[in-house]
Design a protein around this motif. Structure first.
Motif, PDB file in Angstrom:
ATOM      1  N   GLY A 190       0.632  66.158  49.666  1.00  0.00           N
ATOM      2  CA  GLY A 190      -0.176  65.432  50.631  1.00  0.00           C
ATOM      3  C   GLY A 190      -1.069  66.386  51.416  1.00  0.00           C
ATOM      4  O   GLY A 190      -1.257  67.539  51.038  1.00  0.00           O
ATOM      5  N   GLY A 191      -1.625  65.886  52.518  1.00  0.00           N
ATOM      6  CA  GLY A 191      -2.561  66.683  53.308  1.00  0.00           C
ATOM      7  C   GLY A 191      -1.869  67.616  54.282  1.00  0.00           C
ATOM      8  O   GLY A 191      -1.891  67.405  55.504  1.00  0.00           O
ATOM      9  N   PHE A 192      -1.261  68.675  53.764  1.00  0.00           N
ATOM     10  CA  PHE A 192      -0.449  69.585  54.567  1.00  0.00           C
ATOM     11  C   PHE A 192      -1.270  70.300  55.640  1.00  0.00           C
ATOM     12  O   PHE A 192      -0.818  70.476  56.770  1.00  0.00           O
ATOM     13  CB  PHE A 192       0.217  70.623  53.657  1.00  0.00           C
ATOM     14  N   GLU A 193      -2.469  70.747  55.295  1.00  0.00           N
ATOM     15  CA  GLU A 193      -3.261  71.523  56.245  1.00  0.00           C
ATOM     16  C   GLU A 193      -3.689  70.659  57.435  1.00  0.00           C
ATOM     17  O   GLU A 193      -3.619  71.088  58.587  1.00  0.00           O
ATOM     18  CB  GLU A 193      -4.482  72.112  55.550  1.00  0.00           C
ATOM     19  N   PHE A 194      -4.115  69.432  57.156  1.00  0.00           N
ATOM     20  CA  PHE A 194      -4.469  68.496  58.211  1.00  0.00           C
ATOM     21  C   PHE A 194      -3.261  68.249  59.112  1.00  0.00           C
ATOM     22  O   PHE A 194      -3.365  68.279  60.349  1.00  0.00           O
ATOM     23  CB  PHE A 194      -4.963  67.186  57.601  1.00  0.00           C
ATOM     24  N   ALA A 195      -2.104  68.014  58.501  1.00  0.00           N
ATOM     25  CA  ALA A 195      -0.895  67.741  59.266  1.00  0.00           C
ATOM     26  C   ALA A 195      -0.511  68.924  60.143  1.00  0.00           C
ATOM     27  O   ALA A 195      -0.094  68.747  61.305  1.00  0.00           O
ATOM     28  CB  ALA A 195       0.253  67.389  58.322  1.00  0.00           C
ATOM     29  N   GLN A 196      -0.643  70.144  59.632  1.00  0.00           N
ATOM     30  CA  GLN A 196      -0.315  71.317  60.429  1.00  0.00           C
ATOM     31  C   GLN A 196      -1.196  71.400  61.673  1.00  0.00           C
ATOM     32  O   GLN A 196      -0.713  71.656  62.774  1.00  0.00           O
ATOM     33  CB  GLN A 196      -0.466  72.601  59.615  1.00  0.00           C
ATOM     34  N   HIS A 197      -2.498  71.177  61.501  1.00  0.00           N
ATOM     35  CA  HIS A 197      -3.416  71.249  62.630  1.00  0.00           C
ATOM     36  C   HIS A 197      -3.058  70.219  63.702  1.00  0.00           C
ATOM     37  O   HIS A 197      -3.098  70.519  64.910  1.00  0.00           O
ATOM     38  CB  HIS A 197      -4.845  71.023  62.155  1.00  0.00           C
ATOM     39  N   GLU A 198      -2.680  69.031  63.289  1.00  0.00           N
ATOM     40  CA  GLU A 198      -2.350  67.989  64.259  1.00  0.00           C
ATOM     41  C   GLU A 198      -1.015  68.270  64.940  1.00  0.00           C
ATOM     42  O   GLU A 198      -0.847  67.975  66.127  1.00  0.00           O
ATOM     43  CB  GLU A 198      -2.349  66.618  63.580  1.00  0.00           C
ATOM     44  N   LEU A 199      -0.058  68.842  64.228  1.00  0.00           N
ATOM     45  CA  LEU A 199       1.199  69.235  64.862  1.00  0.00           C
ATOM     46  C   LEU A 199       0.977  70.339  65.895  1.00  0.00           C
ATOM     47  O   LEU A 199       1.612  70.358  66.959  1.00  0.00           O
ATOM     48  CB  LEU A 199       2.200  69.698  63.802  1.00  0.00           C
ATOM     49  N   GLN A 200       0.070  71.260  65.575  1.00  0.00           N
ATOM     50  CA  GLN A 200      -0.256  72.306  66.540  1.00  0.00           C
ATOM     51  C   GLN A 200      -0.849  71.702  67.811  1.00  0.00           C
ATOM     52  O   GLN A 200      -0.527  72.125  68.930  1.00  0.00           O
ATOM     53  CB  GLN A 200      -1.238  73.301  65.908  1.00  0.00           C
ATOM     54  N   LYS A 201      -1.709  70.713  67.652  1.00  0.00           N
ATOM     55  CA  LYS A 201      -2.271  70.037  68.824  1.00  0.00           C
ATOM     56  C   LYS A 201      -1.184  69.314  69.622  1.00  0.00           C
ATOM     57  O   LYS A 201      -1.184  69.328  70.857  1.00  0.00           O
ATOM     58  CB  LYS A 201      -3.330  69.025  68.383  1.00  0.00           C
ATOM     59  N   LEU A 202      -0.262  68.679  68.898  1.00  0.00           N
ATOM     60  CA  LEU A 202       0.813  67.940  69.565  1.00  0.00           C
ATOM     61  C   LEU A 202       1.629  68.843  70.476  1.00  0.00           C
ATOM     62  O   LEU A 202       1.880  68.512  71.651  1.00  0.00           O
ATOM     63  CB  LEU A 202       1.716  67.292  68.509  1.00  0.00           C
ATOM     64  N   GLN A 255       6.477  76.267  50.336  1.00  0.00           N
ATOM     65  CA  GLN A 255       6.562  76.660  48.935  1.00  0.00           C
ATOM     66  C   GLN A 255       7.478  77.864  48.746  1.00  0.00           C
ATOM     67  O   GLN A 255       8.194  77.965  47.738  1.00  0.00           O
ATOM     68  CB  GLN A 255       5.159  76.969  48.409  1.00  0.00           C
ATOM     69  N   ILE A 256       7.468  78.776  49.695  1.00  0.00           N
ATOM     70  CA  ILE A 256       8.335  79.962  49.599  1.00  0.00           C
ATOM     71  C   ILE A 256       9.798  79.551  49.542  1.00  0.00           C
ATOM     72  O   ILE A 256      10.610  80.176  48.841  1.00  0.00           O
ATOM     73  CB  ILE A 256       8.064  80.916  50.772  1.00  0.00           C
ATOM     74  N   THR A 257      10.159  78.475  50.230  1.00  0.00           N
ATOM     75  CA  THR A 257      11.560  78.051  50.250  1.00  0.00           C
ATOM     76  C   THR A 257      12.069  77.620  48.886  1.00  0.00           C
ATOM     77  O   THR A 257      13.284  77.544  48.669  1.00  0.00           O
ATOM     78  CB  THR A 257      11.769  76.900  51.242  1.00  0.00           C
ATOM     79  N   SER A 258      11.155  77.333  47.938  1.00  0.00           N
ATOM     80  CA  SER A 258      11.593  76.947  46.592  1.00  0.00           C
ATOM     81  C   SER A 258      12.245  78.112  45.853  1.00  0.00           C
ATOM     82  O   SER A 258      12.975  77.916  44.873  1.00  0.00           O
ATOM     83  CB  SER A 258      10.409  76.437  45.771  1.00  0.00           C
ATOM     84  N   GLY A 259      11.952  79.346  46.288  1.00  0.00           N
ATOM     85  CA  GLY A 259      12.469  80.516  45.603  1.00  0.00           C
ATOM     86  C   GLY A 259      11.733  80.839  44.317  1.00  0.00           C
ATOM     87  O   GLY A 259      12.141  81.735  43.573  1.00  0.00           O
ATOM     88  N   ARG A 260      10.617  80.150  44.052  1.00  0.00           N
ATOM     89  CA  ARG A 260       9.904  80.339  42.792  1.00  0.00           C
ATOM     90  C   ARG A 260       8.586  81.088  42.949  1.00  0.00           C
ATOM     91  O   ARG A 260       7.859  81.262  41.981  1.00  0.00           O
ATOM     92  CB  ARG A 260       9.640  78.984  42.141  1.00  0.00           C
ATOM     93  N   LEU A 261       8.252  81.508  44.148  1.00  0.00           N
ATOM     94  CA  LEU A 261       7.009  82.253  44.350  1.00  0.00           C
ATOM     95  C   LEU A 261       7.235  83.745  44.157  1.00  0.00           C
ATOM     96  O   LEU A 261       8.250  84.303  44.607  1.00  0.00           O
ATOM     97  CB  LEU A 261       6.452  82.013  45.753  1.00  0.00           C
ATOM     98  N   SER A 262       6.290  84.383  43.492  1.00  0.00           N
ATOM     99  CA  SER A 262       6.358  85.831  43.306  1.00  0.00           C
ATOM    100  C   SER A 262       6.190  86.530  44.642  1.00  0.00           C
ATOM    101  O   SER A 262       5.423  86.092  45.501  1.00  0.00           O
ATOM    102  CB  SER A 262       5.251  86.286  42.346  1.00  0.00           C
ATOM    103  N   LEU A 296      -2.218  75.575  51.049  1.00  0.00           N
ATOM    104  CA  LEU A 296      -2.109  77.019  51.264  1.00  0.00           C
ATOM    105  C   LEU A 296      -2.154  77.405  52.734  1.00  0.00           C
ATOM    106  O   LEU A 296      -2.256  78.585  53.061  1.00  0.00           O
ATOM    107  CB  LEU A 296      -3.228  77.743  50.504  1.00  0.00           C
ATOM    108  N   SER A 297      -2.103  76.429  53.632  1.00  0.00           N
ATOM    109  CA  SER A 297      -2.005  76.744  55.051  1.00  0.00           C
ATOM    110  C   SER A 297      -0.668  77.427  55.314  1.00  0.00           C
ATOM    111  O   SER A 297       0.232  77.392  54.466  1.00  0.00           O
ATOM    112  CB  SER A 297      -2.098  75.459  55.879  1.00  0.00           C
ATOM    113  N   PRO A 298      -0.494  78.061  56.473  1.00  0.00           N
ATOM    114  CA  PRO A 298       0.803  78.722  56.747  1.00  0.00           C
ATOM    115  C   PRO A 298       2.003  77.796  56.564  1.00  0.00           C
ATOM    116  O   PRO A 298       3.016  78.198  55.986  1.00  0.00           O
ATOM    117  CB  PRO A 298       0.648  79.177  58.199  1.00  0.00           C
ATOM    118  N   TRP A 299       1.911  76.572  57.043  1.00  0.00           N
ATOM    119  CA  TRP A 299       3.018  75.630  56.891  1.00  0.00           C
ATOM    120  C   TRP A 299       3.243  75.303  55.421  1.00  0.00           C
ATOM    121  O   TRP A 299       4.371  75.257  54.941  1.00  0.00           O
ATOM    122  CB  TRP A 299       2.724  74.358  57.688  1.00  0.00           C
ATOM    123  N   GLY A 300       2.152  75.097  54.690  1.00  0.00           N
ATOM    124  CA  GLY A 300       2.281  74.809  53.273  1.00  0.00           C
ATOM    125  C   GLY A 300       2.857  75.972  52.500  1.00  0.00           C
ATOM    126  O   GLY A 300       3.701  75.795  51.610  1.00  0.00           O
TER     127      GLY A 300
END
Length: 413
Positions: A109-121, A201-208, A193-197
């Motif tokens: 979904g729109g992770f970057e948009f959601a991150q920006h709005e959570l920061q505002k919240l 993804q890092i939590t999956s354990g599959r990123l190099s 690819l935002s920080p939250w996104g």
């Protein structure tokens, strides 16, 4: 090809090329879009690399009214859908609105948009949160916004199956075409690819965790330790063959077969489902393994998953037989956009008679007995291609593509 579902339009947005021909030229040359994340300081993250789309100007494609309503993912999906419809020479305003549908895939979904709005919240208060947050984050938002933009009110939907989504969306869209919907816009575009996104993804354990763009994503290699994430994807226009021929459309190729399976529970003694998905797609296409000219691999970049994929391919085709390629080594894994981009690449390979290369696999693992097309593109006739994809959690999908007859293929008289 009578009664088949055909592809008449392609729109691509990728880390190594914005626009179909730009992407294709870069891919054939082995130009990679993987580098250090540039939109913020990622030095404190264990996975600092990504395939970013660096030269996309959303304001050049969308109205100033639409920009504040949409996530980066949706902005790219809207641009790609415009390009796909233009490639198909379709004017949606001239077609029945209930005769056109939209089926897309989304992994986050729109992770970057959601991150920006959570920061505002949390920094300013709830009154500063955009009302558009109610839908801009949603998995189905690309489908909805494409539908609204082009007046497409026919059967629509969204598939959420991670990396397999780009194929599952096409399979679902093909069902709608077979049931009588004249045209369906389908595919996948992701951008998380935002920080939250990235953290998610890092939590999956599959990123190099490598910081070397030339070594971080090395599927089927002995050193494989994960993948590099990316953003972008491809949107395609699907039609019935009859509809395409009635309007004199150029046909890129046919979606001849589709299969999907789900892996057994972890720890099960049962075989993973990828081989079965491939066999289902071939059976659906009424083709044998020997008919396949090239395979576009899922290429997880995780040793155990690479081995499973290679074993499935060896079981179906035989060891070191059919050419296998993974052009996503130049883009990173684009989640829902990955497989639809591979479908676009396979159709272009059919058009031009050339298979794109796999990069950065200097030491192919002996337990991956596949014939990789490495380092440079390979000229060869491609009439049938298999695209496979797997999603985190056990999703498997496979699509068989067939080339259009010579008179219908792009670039032929």
């Amino acid at each position: 090809m009578s009664g088949h579902t055909v592809v008449t339009g392609i729109g691509v947005i990728a880390p190594n090329g914005v626009g179909t021909e730009e992407f294709w030229a870069a891919t054939l040359k082995g130009v990679s879009g993987i580098d250090r994340i540039s939109r913020y300081d990622a030095s404190g993250y264990p996975s600092p690399l990504a395939g970013e789309v660096s030269d996309f100007d959303a304001a050049g494609h969308l109205s100033s009214r639409l920009l504040p309503q949409t996530d980066r993912m949706t902005q790219m999906a809207l641009a790609a859908s415009d390009w796909a419809l233009a490639d198909a020479a379709v004017d949606p305003a001239a077609l029945p609105e209930f005769g056109m549908g939209v089926v897309t895939a989304s992994a986050s979904g729109g992770f970057e948009f959601a991150q920006h709005e959570l920061q505002k919240l949390w920094s300013k208060g709830p009154e500063h949160v955009s009302a558009y947050q109610s839908f801009a984050w949603f998995y189905a938002v690309n489908t909805g916004q494409i539908s609204i933009r082009h007046g497409m009110r026919g059967p629509s939907g969204v598939l959420v199956t991670d990396q397999a989504g780009g194929l599952d969306a096409l399979g679902h869209a093909r069902r709608h075409v077979r049931k009588g919907t004249g045209l369906v816009v389908s595919g996948g575009v992701d951008a998380s690819l935002s920080p939250w996104g990235l953290v998610s993804q890092i939590t999956s354990g599959r990123l190099s965790r490598s910081a070397d763009p030339e070594r971080a994503y090395a599927p089927f290699d002995t050193s494989a330790d994960g993948h590099v994430p990316g953003e972008g994807g491809a949107i395609l226009v699907l039609e019935s063959e009859a509809s395409a021929r009635d309007r004199g459309a150029r046909i890129h190729g046919t979606i001849a077969g589709y299969g999907a399976t789900f892996d057994p529970a972890p720890g099960s003694a049962r075989e993973p489902g990828l081989r079965r998905a491939i066999e289902l797609a071939l059976a659906d296409a009424e083709l044998a393994a020997l008919d396949v000219d090239v395979v576009f691999a899922d290429a997880a970049g995780v040793r155990a998953l690479d081995r499973i994929e290679a074993e499935a391919l060896a079981a179906v085709f035989g060891p070191y037989t059919v050419p296998v390629t993974a052009p996503k080594t130049m883009t990173g894994r684009l989640y829902s956009g990955a497989a639809s981009l591979d479908v676009a690449a396979a159709l272009l390979a059919m058009r031009d008679g050339v298979v794109p290369p796999t990069l950065h696999v200097p030491d192919q693992a002996p337990d991956c007995p596949i014939s990789l097309v490495q380092d440079t593109a390979r000229e060869m006739t491609v009439r049938t291609a298999l695209v496979i994809a797997r999603g985190h959690g056990g999703f498997n999908a496979a699509v068989v593509l067939r080339a259009a007859p010579d008179g219908d293929r792009p670039g032929t008289p």
